[in-house]
Design an enzyme around this catalytic site. Structure first.
Site, short mmCIF file in Angstrom:
data_model
loop_
_atom_site.label_atom_id
_atom_site.label_comp_id
_atom_site.label_asym_id
_atom_site.label_seq_id
_atom_site.Cartn_x
_atom_site.Cartn_y
_atom_site.Cartn_z
N GLU A 196 0.83 -1.21 0.00
CA GLU A 196 0.00 0.00 0.00
C GLU A 196 0.86 1.25 0.00
OE1 GLU A 196 -2.92 -0.15 3.12
OE2 GLU A 196 -3.90 -1.91 2.29
N HIS A 252 -8.02 1.62 1.25
CA HIS A 252 -7.94 1.35 2.70
C HIS A 252 -8.78 2.36 3.50
CE1 HIS A 252 -5.22 -0.78 5.83
NE2 HIS A 252 -6.40 -0.50 6.36
#
Length: 315
Positions: free
Chosen positions: A265, A286
């Site tokens: 990420e 997220h």
């Protein structure tokens, strides 16, 4: 006492809840690691989300550090053993974003079952597409399979039961009999992982990332699922083999997927490319646990934990 906050949170709650402390609030500090380590030299507490690495390097740079507040529940970015060895307490915001994640799971399932998430842009471009969408599926009567049955999964189960879903769950850490399976609006049926994979119309993941859960939703696991099933991962990236998932979607061996978390990420371009052109996937950065309401709850819980610990140590 100095409090360092290198990621975003509700600043008014931070300053009101920790009145009298020297607060360094800089949400961009997470991206300047050297600068972060430099200011940690005087820190008594640090409050982080999921991007700040609280590891041996940070602990070595922070000799005064006594407590870590985590604005969320995942602890992958915190070296718990190193913190324990140093006597540094770690407080996640347990329960504060459960509702937000549960609503993300249910809303994603409903949108994917109906197949409508791509419709606004199609219709704006002149594609009426009514025929393509007239056979969307209802969520009522479908089976929700939960991998893990902690607090977020239980919030999800209650909403699913209220919508008329059947709910099954796999959690090897819970006894097959007990009050944890009974919820206010119905009952969740515990099953083995194989039965859950085979029986779920909607599969939702609620486990931490460990060596035991990494890629537990593999190509082999996906092959055991119904071809019209949906996979939702709002837990931790790495639990799902993303390449295998993309392959199953492209080959129509799954009906859809929603991913809020990724193995890396932000994901690199080559990982994102796996999902390009797929009309049956929802990708979000997220944010399942983030909402106006949960952001405040998470900040309140975290600030209260940090304040209580610092006050107790000061006595």
């Amino acid at each position: 006492m100095q409090i360092v906050v290198p990621e975003f949170m509700e600043e008014d709650i931070l300053r009101t809840g920790l009145t009298g402390c020297d607060i360094l609030y800089d949400p961009g500090l997470v991206d300047r690691r050297d600068a972060l380590l430099a200011v940690m030299a005087g820190a008594d507490a640090v409050i982080v989300r999921n991007r700040t690495r609280v590891d041996a390097g940070m602990l070595a740079a922070a000799p005064r550090l006594r407590v870590v507040g985590r604005l969320g529940v995942g602890l992958d970015n915190i070296d718990l053993e190193a913190c324990k060895a140093r006597g540094v307490a770690v407080f996640p915001a347990s329960g504060a974003n459960d509702i937000s994640v549960a609503e993300y799971v249910i809303s994603s399932a409903m949108v994917l079952l109906r197949g409508i998430h791509a419709m606004p842009s199609r219709l704006a471009g002149g594609d009426w597409a009514r025929g393509a969408l007239m056979n969307g599926r209802e969520i009522c009567g479908k089976t929700l399979g939960l991998v893990g049955f902690g607090s977020i999964a239980r919030e999800t189960a209650m909403r699913a039961l209220a919508l008329g879903m059947e709910v099954i769950a796999y959690d090897p850490h819970l006894a097959p009999e007990g009050p944890h399976w009974g919820l206010k609006t119905g009952r969740v049926r515990p099953v083995g992982l194989e039965a859950l994979l085979a029986g779920a119309d909607v599969l939702s993941l609620h486990v931490p990332l460990t060596e035991g859960t990494r890629h537990m939703i593999s190509a082999a696991a996906l092959a055991r699922m119904k071809p019209d099933a949906i996979v939702i991962n709002a837990a931790r990236g790495g639990v799902v083999d993303e390449a295998a998932l993309a392959g199953a979607l492209r080959q129509n061996r799954l009906a859809g997927a929603a991913l809020d978390v990724f193995e890396t990420e932000p994901p690199p371009p080559e990982d994102c490319a796996r999902f390009q052109g797929l009309a049956n996937v929802i990708l979000t950065p997220h944010i399942a646990g983030l909402s106006q309401e949960s952001n405040r709850r998470v900040s309140e819980v975290t600030v209260a934990s940090v304040r209580k610990h610092l006050m107790a140590e000061a006595l």
